[in-house]
Design a protein around this motif. Sequence first.
Motif, PDB file in Angstrom:
ATOM      1  N   GLY A  57      25.354 -31.885   2.765  1.00 13.40           N
ATOM      2  CA  GLY A  57      25.161 -33.299   2.488  1.00 13.40           C
ATOM      3  C   GLY A  57      24.320 -33.533   1.259  1.00 13.40           C
ATOM      4  O   GLY A  57      24.130 -32.633   0.433  1.00 13.40           O
ATOM      5  N   LYS A  58      23.791 -34.741   1.155  1.00 16.83           N
ATOM      6  CA  LYS A  58      22.904 -35.104   0.056  1.00 16.83           C
ATOM      7  C   LYS A  58      21.742 -35.912   0.608  1.00 16.83           C
ATOM      8  O   LYS A  58      21.912 -36.724   1.524  1.00 16.83           O
ATOM      9  N   LEU A  59      20.581 -35.710   0.038  1.00 14.46           N
ATOM     10  CA  LEU A  59      19.401 -36.480   0.396  1.00 14.46           C
ATOM     11  C   LEU A  59      19.005 -37.302  -0.817  1.00 14.46           C
ATOM     12  O   LEU A  59      18.475 -36.777  -1.792  1.00 14.46           O
ATOM     13  N   ARG A 105      12.666 -31.198   4.820  1.00 13.92           N
ATOM     14  CA  ARG A 105      13.149 -31.919   3.648  1.00 13.92           C
ATOM     15  C   ARG A 105      11.991 -32.462   2.812  1.00 13.92           C
ATOM     16  O   ARG A 105      12.043 -32.449   1.571  1.00 13.92           O
ATOM     17  N   THR A 121      16.628 -41.650   6.251  1.00 17.48           N
ATOM     18  CA  THR A 121      17.808 -42.465   5.964  1.00 17.48           C
ATOM     19  C   THR A 121      17.358 -43.883   5.589  1.00 17.48           C
ATOM     20  O   THR A 121      16.492 -44.453   6.239  1.00 17.48           O
ATOM     21  N   SER A 164      22.481 -41.817   3.819  1.00 14.96           N
ATOM     22  CA  SER A 164      22.132 -40.739   4.738  1.00 14.96           C
ATOM     23  C   SER A 164      22.576 -39.420   4.136  1.00 14.96           C
ATOM     24  O   SER A 164      23.130 -39.366   3.041  1.00 14.96           O
ATOM     25  N   GLU A 165      22.371 -38.344   4.887  1.00 17.92           N
ATOM     26  CA  GLU A 165      22.800 -37.037   4.394  1.00 17.92           C
ATOM     27  C   GLU A 165      24.316 -36.919   4.303  1.00 17.92           C
ATOM     28  O   GLU A 165      24.827 -36.010   3.664  1.00 17.92           O
ATOM     29  N   ARG A 166      25.049 -37.833   4.932  1.00 21.93           N
ATOM     30  CA  ARG A 166      26.499 -37.855   4.813  1.00 21.93           C
ATOM     31  C   ARG A 166      26.957 -38.574   3.552  1.00 21.93           C
ATOM     32  O   ARG A 166      28.140 -38.619   3.246  1.00 21.93           O
TER      33      ARG A 166
END
Length: 474
Positions: A316-318, A367, A442, A461-463
């Motif tokens: 995913g991405k933060l 994270r 998020t 979000s991480e998605r």
Amino acid sequence: MFQRSAIATAVVALSALLLQAPFATAQPAATKAVPVQAAQDPLVSGIDALLAPHFKADAPGITVIATKDGKTVFRKAYGLSDVDAKQALAPEAVLRLGSITKQFTAIGILMLADEGKLALTDDITRFLPDYPAGGRHVTIEHLLTHTSGIVSYTSKKDFGDVMGKDVSVEQAIDFFKNEAPEFAPGSKFKYNNSGYFLLGAIIEKVSGLSYARFMDERIFKPLGMAHTGYEGTGAALKPVPGYSVQDGQATLSRPLSMAWPYAAGALVSTVDDLARWQAALVDGKLVRPDTLRRAFTPYTLADGKAGPYGHGWFVGKLHGTPLVFHGGNINGFATDAVWLPDERIYVAVLGNREGGPGAAPLQKLTRQVAMRIAGKPLPVPSAVKLDAATLGSYVGVYPIDDKASHTVRQEGDGLSIGAAGKPRAPLVNYRPDGFLIGDSLTTVNFSRDARGVVTGMAIDSERGVSTHQRTAAP
């Protein structure tokens, strides 16, 4: 058990687009444990100040390591390894990994694929001919990516009745193999321990070795991971005691036969060995670069949309920063590890307390540490108190699809967000029109038109980022 951390589970309830995942040495120079830098170092002291408040000196704790470019920048332990004996937890302690085990199982499968001994497109009945697939084409890749539709054995109501009993691989498969499938292979993502149990059986069938021996001979010994392996198969592989905590009281966790977690969660390790593992992966010592790249790429579902999982890792991405990650939650232990590929930063945390209410948010902490090392600030709550009119401007219905919607409500002097039938979470202001969801990372950012009226929101979000237009006040 064999789960991701509680933070991820809480965020899942808010959107169909957010995730829930049930389950819970000789040292090369690149990852050799080195003394933590002096406390005056702002980075080290900042990480310590971030972690320390979450772990009491007289309670179960964690071991943690953080590396950049293969070099250790932070390594420490907090809390106790044995609560009754008041024994401090050491950074080199052995703990259960839980579902972090899955990445080792995935790499074992990918090594065999690189060697031409199997293909990810192979039907699982090629290696498990007695498995009752019922005419469904379930591939090895479906198992790797949690898209098989097979029922997860840890979700069965009677699993708690049998989890303390030793079983063979075949007996464990018999426990779940006749359950009706939940969906067509490849059509959906649903985290699944049964899939990784079957991958362990496939490794045994293809290699001619037990799962434990394959991991030891093909991965752990070559990499010098002397304190990593299948729990109970060696004196060096006995973890510290694991605990559950209720009402502030730590008690030893419920017994679990390690025959059950198997290739989905039975490995133990140290943070030093995990750092060594991550360095070996990205240095190409185990699988080809294109094979690892595919493992770190989300699997594409039948409808063309990307799922959240590659081969053994979530992807995913933060807030725009790519990350590859996995956690675990198994009897007595909770774990999390994250890799920032662009920055070559790795953070792993192993804890000897189960996840759940009151437990430290390991996924959030890994994270925060990683992004601190990367020099990328994360949102923090604002001290500004919003007035009632401003809060009311965000209230409304924000559809997810034609069947579900987010609703934002004003509750007292704050806001909450949720969807029908799901737990609600508070929205915590961090900037104008920007909110954090509960204690997670998020964010929800509201948009306004030229008149200043709120028209929609974006959930980061991480998605990824999902947008939702406001339709009405509830």
